[in-house]
Each structure stands twice: as structure tokens, then as C-alpha cells.
Design a protein around this motif. Sequence first.
Motif, mmCIF file in Angstrom:
data_model
loop_
_atom_site.group_PDB
_atom_site.id
_atom_site.type_symbol
_atom_site.label_atom_id
_atom_site.label_comp_id
_atom_site.label_asym_id
_atom_site.label_seq_id
_atom_site.Cartn_x
_atom_site.Cartn_y
_atom_site.Cartn_z
ATOM 1 N N HIS A 40 0.818 -1.216 0.000
ATOM 2 C CA HIS A 40 0.000 0.000 0.000
ATOM 3 C C HIS A 40 0.851 1.265 0.000
ATOM 4 C CE1 HIS A 40 -2.509 3.081 2.059
ATOM 5 N NE2 HIS A 40 -3.398 2.629 1.214
ATOM 6 N N ASP A 41 1.862 1.315 0.850
ATOM 7 C CA ASP A 41 2.686 2.520 0.967
ATOM 8 C C ASP A 41 3.570 2.774 -0.249
ATOM 9 O OD1 ASP A 41 1.583 3.132 3.422
ATOM 10 O OD2 ASP A 41 3.184 2.144 4.553
ATOM 11 N N ASP A 42 3.729 1.772 -1.128
ATOM 12 C CA ASP A 42 4.530 1.951 -2.340
ATOM 13 C C ASP A 42 3.710 2.499 -3.509
ATOM 14 O OD1 ASP A 42 6.707 0.959 -0.977
ATOM 15 O OD2 ASP A 42 6.531 -1.075 -1.815
ATOM 16 N N ILE A 43 2.401 2.572 -3.359
ATOM 17 C CA ILE A 43 1.512 3.040 -4.424
ATOM 18 C C ILE A 43 1.362 4.557 -4.318
ATOM 19 C CG2 ILE A 43 -0.807 2.855 -5.413
ATOM 20 C CD1 ILE A 43 0.747 0.236 -5.530
ATOM 21 N N PRO A 77 -10.231 16.104 -6.757
ATOM 22 C CA PRO A 77 -10.892 17.356 -6.370
ATOM 23 C C PRO A 77 -11.962 17.075 -5.315
ATOM 24 C CG PRO A 77 -10.753 17.188 -8.760
ATOM 25 C CD PRO A 77 -10.317 15.854 -8.195
ATOM 26 N N GLY A 78 -12.056 17.930 -4.328
ATOM 27 C CA GLY A 78 -13.061 17.757 -3.290
ATOM 28 C C GLY A 78 -12.549 17.051 -2.053
ATOM 29 N N GLY A 79 -11.269 16.626 -2.058
ATOM 30 C CA GLY A 79 -10.685 16.075 -0.852
ATOM 31 C C GLY A 79 -10.511 14.576 -0.777
ATOM 32 N N ALA A 80 -10.947 13.821 -1.771
ATOM 33 C CA ALA A 80 -10.756 12.375 -1.754
ATOM 34 C C ALA A 80 -9.349 12.030 -2.232
ATOM 35 C CB ALA A 80 -11.794 11.679 -2.636
ATOM 36 N N THR A 81 -8.875 10.850 -1.828
ATOM 37 C CA THR A 81 -7.602 10.329 -2.322
ATOM 38 C C THR A 81 -7.820 8.922 -2.856
ATOM 39 O OG1 THR A 81 -6.986 9.466 -0.138
ATOM 40 C CG2 THR A 81 -6.239 11.700 -0.689
ATOM 41 N N TYR A 82 -6.932 8.485 -3.754
ATOM 42 C CA TYR A 82 -7.076 7.177 -4.385
ATOM 43 C C TYR A 82 -5.702 6.566 -4.624
ATOM 44 C CZ TYR A 82 -8.914 3.554 -7.475
ATOM 45 O OH TYR A 82 -9.270 2.356 -8.020
ATOM 46 N N ARG A 83 -5.601 5.265 -4.400
ATOM 47 C CA ARG A 83 -4.406 4.489 -4.725
ATOM 48 C C ARG A 83 -4.845 3.334 -5.616
ATOM 49 N NH1 ARG A 83 -0.015 5.524 -0.935
ATOM 50 N NH2 ARG A 83 -0.824 6.642 0.856
ATOM 51 N N CYS A 87 -8.951 -2.089 -9.347
ATOM 52 C CA CYS A 87 -9.215 -2.137 -7.921
ATOM 53 C C CYS A 87 -8.272 -1.151 -7.252
ATOM 54 C CB CYS A 87 -8.987 -3.552 -7.400
ATOM 55 S SG CYS A 87 -9.386 -3.738 -5.657
ATOM 56 N N GLY A 88 -8.783 -0.379 -6.329
ATOM 57 C CA GLY A 88 -7.962 0.595 -5.629
ATOM 58 C C GLY A 88 -8.551 0.907 -4.270
ATOM 59 N N ILE A 89 -7.906 1.844 -3.584
ATOM 60 C CA ILE A 89 -8.380 2.280 -2.278
ATOM 61 C C ILE A 89 -8.669 3.778 -2.371
ATOM 62 C CG2 ILE A 89 -7.784 2.600 0.147
ATOM 63 C CD1 ILE A 89 -5.939 0.142 -0.162
ATOM 64 N N GLY A 130 -19.755 13.671 2.668
ATOM 65 C CA GLY A 130 -20.393 14.553 1.693
ATOM 66 C C GLY A 130 -19.730 14.562 0.330
ATOM 67 N N TYR A 131 -18.653 13.807 0.156
ATOM 68 C CA TYR A 131 -17.942 13.773 -1.126
ATOM 69 C C TYR A 131 -18.824 13.148 -2.200
ATOM 70 C CZ TYR A 131 -14.382 12.816 -4.629
ATOM 71 O OH TYR A 131 -13.663 12.771 -5.796
ATOM 72 N N ALA A 132 -18.776 13.683 -3.407
ATOM 73 C CA ALA A 132 -19.529 13.125 -4.531
ATOM 74 C C ALA A 132 -18.600 12.979 -5.731
ATOM 75 C CB ALA A 132 -20.709 14.008 -4.890
ATOM 76 N N THR A 133 -18.529 11.787 -6.262
ATOM 77 C CA THR A 133 -17.773 11.550 -7.490
ATOM 78 C C THR A 133 -18.662 11.929 -8.665
ATOM 79 O OG1 THR A 133 -16.608 9.706 -6.457
ATOM 80 C CG2 THR A 133 -16.609 9.780 -8.857
#
Length: 80
Positions: A6-9, A15-21, A35-37, A43-46
Motif C-alpha cells: 500500500h505505501d509503495d503506491i 478534487p473535493g478532498g478524496a484520495t485514491y491508490r 481495484c484501488g483504495i 459529503g464527497y460526490a464523485t
Amino acid sequence: MPVIRHDDIPLEDFPGGATYRTLVGDDAGSTPVRCGIQVSPPGYATPDHSHPYLEVVTVLDGEGEAWIEGQDGTIPIGPG
């Protein structure tokens, strides 16, 4: 099968404060699945979007709703 740490990704900021790996797959759809995290603040909306691959969504905490191609409206999603 490779071991994915996980830490290597690289962490992507949305935008809006979300993060993705991204754990498996790429933006070009060269694999049939992605597949990701993703961690999203309350309140976040994709924005509505689609992909050229199957996207796996597993909710660990919180709740939301998802749109599934070929179905009307959205469905609730949450842990379990």
C-alpha cells in the motif's frame, strides 16, 4: 501474483478532498478490472463517469450510493 504494498503506491488527490491508490489496473483499461483504495470525506460526490473496465467497489466504512450501467437510478452502498 505480485505483492502490492500500500505505501509503495502513489497517492492521487481527487478534487473535493478524496484520495485514491490504484492497486490493479490503469486509466487506459489495459486490464479487464480496476481495484484501488479511495478515501472520501463526508459529503464527497464523485462526478458521473464510466470506465473501459470493471471497477470493484468495497465499502469499509460509511455509506454512499452508486450507479450501475444498465440500471435506473442509484443503489445504496455500505459495509458488508
